[in-house]
Design a protein around this motif. Structure first.
Motif, PDB file in Angstrom:
ATOM      1  N   GLU A  31      -2.372  16.943  -7.565  1.00 18.75           N
ATOM      2  CA  GLU A  31      -4.005  17.353  -6.774  1.00 18.75           C
ATOM      3  C   GLU A  31      -5.187  16.204  -7.097  1.00 18.75           C
ATOM      4  OE1 GLU A  31      -7.176  20.807  -8.092  1.00 18.75           O
ATOM      5  OE2 GLU A  31      -5.329  20.581  -9.165  1.00 18.75           O
ATOM      6  N   GLY A  32      -5.564  16.029  -6.109  1.00 16.31           N
ATOM      7  CA  GLY A  32      -6.509  15.733  -5.216  1.00 16.31           C
ATOM      8  C   GLY A  32      -6.590  13.670  -5.196  1.00 16.31           C
ATOM      9  N   LEU A  33      -4.761  13.719  -5.112  1.00 17.97           N
ATOM     10  CA  LEU A  33      -4.915  12.463  -4.439  1.00 17.97           C
ATOM     11  C   LEU A  33      -3.816  12.407  -3.382  1.00 17.97           C
ATOM     12  CD1 LEU A  33      -2.485  10.782  -7.689  1.00 17.97           C
ATOM     13  CD2 LEU A  33      -4.987  10.917  -6.753  1.00 17.97           C
ATOM     14  N   ALA A  34      -3.737  13.729  -2.657  1.00 18.91           N
ATOM     15  CA  ALA A  34      -3.401  13.401  -1.528  1.00 18.91           C
ATOM     16  C   ALA A  34      -4.778  12.918  -0.312  1.00 18.91           C
ATOM     17  CB  ALA A  34      -3.223  15.125  -0.942  1.00 18.91           C
ATOM     18  N   GLY A  35      -4.048  12.476   0.989  1.00 16.73           N
ATOM     19  CA  GLY A  35      -4.365  11.299   1.348  1.00 16.73           C
ATOM     20  C   GLY A  35      -5.417  10.218   0.706  1.00 16.73           C
ATOM     21  N   THR A  36      -4.719   9.544  -0.402  1.00 11.62           N
ATOM     22  CA  THR A  36      -5.608   8.838  -0.952  1.00 11.62           C
ATOM     23  C   THR A  36      -3.960   7.380  -0.730  1.00 11.62           C
ATOM     24  OG1 THR A  36      -4.634   8.488  -3.052  1.00 11.62           O
ATOM     25  CG2 THR A  36      -7.050   9.928  -2.302  1.00 11.62           C
ATOM     26  N   VAL A  37      -4.970   6.295  -1.249  1.00 12.19           N
ATOM     27  CA  VAL A  37      -4.162   5.222  -1.338  1.00 12.19           C
ATOM     28  C   VAL A  37      -4.533   3.711  -2.129  1.00 12.19           C
ATOM     29  CG1 VAL A  37      -3.210   2.409   0.642  1.00 12.19           C
ATOM     30  CG2 VAL A  37      -4.633   4.669   1.894  1.00 12.19           C
ATOM     31  N   ARG A  38      -2.907   3.780  -2.547  1.00 12.72           N
ATOM     32  CA  ARG A  38      -3.402   2.564  -3.851  1.00 12.72           C
ATOM     33  C   ARG A  38      -2.460   1.411  -3.148  1.00 12.72           C
ATOM     34  NH1 ARG A  38      -1.148  -0.432  -7.283  1.00 12.72           N
ATOM     35  NH2 ARG A  38      -0.997   0.331  -9.411  1.00 12.72           N
ATOM     36  N   PHE A  39      -3.516   0.562  -3.504  1.00 10.63           N
ATOM     37  CA  PHE A  39      -3.099  -0.706  -3.096  1.00 10.63           C
ATOM     38  C   PHE A  39      -2.741  -1.764  -4.570  1.00 10.63           C
ATOM     39  CE2 PHE A  39      -6.223   0.636  -0.095  1.00 10.63           C
ATOM     40  CZ  PHE A  39      -5.388  -0.128   1.406  1.00 10.63           C
ATOM     41  N   ASP A  40      -1.910  -2.997  -3.425  1.00  9.46           N
ATOM     42  CA  ASP A  40      -1.797  -3.374  -4.938  1.00  9.46           C
ATOM     43  C   ASP A  40      -2.983  -4.328  -4.797  1.00  9.46           C
ATOM     44  OD1 ASP A  40       1.380  -3.111  -5.076  1.00  9.46           O
ATOM     45  OD2 ASP A  40       1.962  -4.860  -3.871  1.00  9.46           O
ATOM     46  N   TRP A  41      -3.383  -5.270  -6.366  1.00  7.74           N
ATOM     47  CA  TRP A  41      -4.617  -5.163  -6.252  1.00  7.74           C
ATOM     48  C   TRP A  41      -4.759  -7.037  -5.528  1.00  7.74           C
ATOM     49  CZ3 TRP A  41      -9.450  -3.848  -8.285  1.00  7.74           C
ATOM     50  CH2 TRP A  41     -10.185  -5.098  -8.510  1.00  7.74           C
ATOM     51  N   ALA A  42      -3.378  -7.417  -5.738  1.00  9.84           N
ATOM     52  CA  ALA A  42      -3.933  -8.982  -5.855  1.00  9.84           C
ATOM     53  C   ALA A  42      -2.836  -9.043  -4.118  1.00  9.84           C
ATOM     54  CB  ALA A  42      -2.078  -9.865  -6.354  1.00  9.84           C
ATOM     55  N   ALA A  77       1.064  -1.028   0.065  1.00  5.72           N
ATOM     56  CA  ALA A  77       0.338   0.040  -0.144  1.00  5.72           C
ATOM     57  C   ALA A  77       0.874   1.215   0.197  1.00  5.72           C
ATOM     58  CB  ALA A  77      -0.994   0.113   1.611  1.00  5.72           C
ATOM     59  N   ARG A  78       0.774   1.886  -1.140  1.00  8.21           N
ATOM     60  CA  ARG A  78       1.347   3.354  -0.597  1.00  8.21           C
ATOM     61  C   ARG A  78       0.458   4.714  -0.488  1.00  8.21           C
ATOM     62  NH1 ARG A  78       3.825   0.528  -4.528  1.00  8.21           N
ATOM     63  NH2 ARG A  78       5.612   0.059  -4.730  1.00  8.21           N
ATOM     64  N   VAL A  79       0.866   5.586   0.672  1.00 14.25           N
ATOM     65  CA  VAL A  79      -0.516   6.914   0.852  1.00 14.25           C
ATOM     66  C   VAL A  79      -0.226   7.513   0.387  1.00 14.25           C
ATOM     67  CG1 VAL A  79      -1.268   7.777   3.482  1.00 14.25           C
ATOM     68  CG2 VAL A  79      -0.868   4.654   3.069  1.00 14.25           C
ATOM     69  N   TYR A  80      -0.570   8.653  -0.624  1.00 13.22           N
ATOM     70  CA  TYR A  80      -0.102   9.686  -0.974  1.00 13.22           C
ATOM     71  C   TYR A  80       0.059  10.790   0.352  1.00 13.22           C
ATOM     72  CZ  TYR A  80       0.566   7.809  -5.436  1.00 13.22           C
ATOM     73  OH  TYR A  80       1.320   6.790  -6.809  1.00 13.22           O
ATOM     74  N   THR A  81       1.487  11.594   0.478  1.00 12.33           N
ATOM     75  CA  THR A  81       1.307  12.502   1.575  1.00 12.33           C
ATOM     76  C   THR A  81       0.097  13.583   0.904  1.00 12.33           C
ATOM     77  OG1 THR A  81       3.311  12.996   0.451  1.00 12.33           O
ATOM     78  CG2 THR A  81       3.333  11.456   1.645  1.00 12.33           C
ATOM     79  N   ASP A  82       0.714  15.085   1.278  1.00  7.72           N
ATOM     80  CA  ASP A  82       0.410  16.496   0.869  1.00  7.72           C
ATOM     81  C   ASP A  82       1.253  16.291   0.032  1.00  7.72           C
ATOM     82  OD1 ASP A  82      -0.824  16.566   2.906  1.00  7.72           O
ATOM     83  OD2 ASP A  82       0.004  17.750   4.321  1.00  7.72           O
ATOM     84  N   GLU A  83       2.106  15.430  -1.121  1.00  6.60           N
ATOM     85  CA  GLU A  83       2.982  16.205  -1.967  1.00  6.60           C
ATOM     86  C   GLU A  83       2.245  15.585  -3.208  1.00  6.60           C
ATOM     87  OE1 GLU A  83       7.187  16.777  -1.212  1.00  6.60           O
ATOM     88  OE2 GLU A  83       7.180  16.561   0.764  1.00  6.60           O
ATOM     89  N   ALA A  84       1.299  15.188  -3.169  1.00 10.55           N
ATOM     90  CA  ALA A  84       0.760  13.999  -4.702  1.00 10.55           C
ATOM     91  C   ALA A  84       0.485  15.675  -5.277  1.00 10.55           C
ATOM     92  CB  ALA A  84      -0.390  13.622  -3.766  1.00 10.55           C
TER      93      ALA A  84
END
Length: 255
Positions: free
Chosen positions: A99-110, A90-97
């Motif tokens: 626009e629109g992605l700060a505070g989101t998480v990108r999970f590996d599907w598998a 899991a990758r948690v996007y910080t405030d340095e993402a």
């Protein structure tokens, strides 16, 4: 939503997902959201980005590792549910993402055991909202051959039209000459049709052609007309439609 022609790529960027999205690991719901985002990381399908506030905080393990990726700065996390661990998933996007992605998480599907859109399980990857898959009954005559041997013939096919792929012809089992088919252990998932229940290889003379036919006994609701029917890879067999030989297409399955 508008469908994109096969020659075009879907839009780049970020779009809201209008569906409830959930994921399960080791029997525990890891995320549950109605505010997911589609993010196109490559042209053919998007990934889900999930608001951190909609993720169970007790399953995230901060691995104290910062990564800079194309869309900004992320903190790498693992997942832990009881004895089940998925490090670096899991990758948690910080405030340095971007626009629109700060505070989101990108999970590996598998990393998850299962994903759901509303109450329907989704396989392989999120469904592209710009892809259509239609299963239409037909009275056109379809004959499938290989090296001059007829494998199947039917005047009651179900034709499946999927954006970006050649038409697939699903035939009743009574129209298939199973003496040329040998069962295979292969199982493949599809985000639009579900998980195959059977695969067959084709034997013509002394040559075995692996995994050329398949069936979905329990397809997704939208593809119920193909339940139990058999289809062949057009790329590897010869299809004659209403007496007209069809060219073998080239797809990412066979090049």
């Amino acid at each position: 939503m508008r469908d994109y022609p096969q020659s075009m790529t879907p839009p780049e960027g970020v779009e809201p997902v209008p569906r409830r999205v959930r994921a399960v690991l080791a029997g525990r719901v890891v995320l549950d959201t109605v505010h997911a985002l589609y993010v196109w990381e490559w042209p053919f399908y998007p990934q889900y980005y999930i608001p951190l506030s909609d993720v169970d905080p007790d399953v995230l393990v901060d691995e104290q590792h910062v990564q800079r990726v194309s869309r900004g700065v992320t903190r790498l996390h693992g997942l832990r549910v009881g004895d089940t661990e998925r490090p670096g998933s899991a990758r948690v996007y910080t405030d340095e993402a971007v626009e629109g992605l700060a505070g989101t998480v990108r999970f590996d599907w598998a990393a998850m055991d299962s994903w759901f859109e509303e109450d329907e399980q989704v396989f392989v990857h999120p469904r592209n909202p710009y892809t259509r898959v239609d299963a239409l009954r037909s009275t056109r005559t379809v004959r499938v051959e290989l090296d001059g041997v007829v494998l199947a013939e039917s005047s009651a096919p179900v034709m499946v039209f999927e954006t970006g792929l050649p038409t697939r012809y699903y035939l009743d089992r009574t129209a298939v000459h199973f003496e040329h088919l040998e069962p295979s252990d292969t199982i493949t998932p599809c985000p639009y049709k579900g998980r195959t229940s059977e695969y067959w290889s084709v034997r013509v003379g002394d040559q075995l052609h692996p995994d050329l036919a398949w069936a979905y006994d329990f397809p997704t609701a939208a593809l119920l007309p193909i339940a139990g029917l058999v289809a062949f890879y057009n790329e590897k067999v010869d299809v004659v439609l209403d007496g007209e030989p069809q060219p073998r297409p080239t797809t990412h399955f066979f090049r």
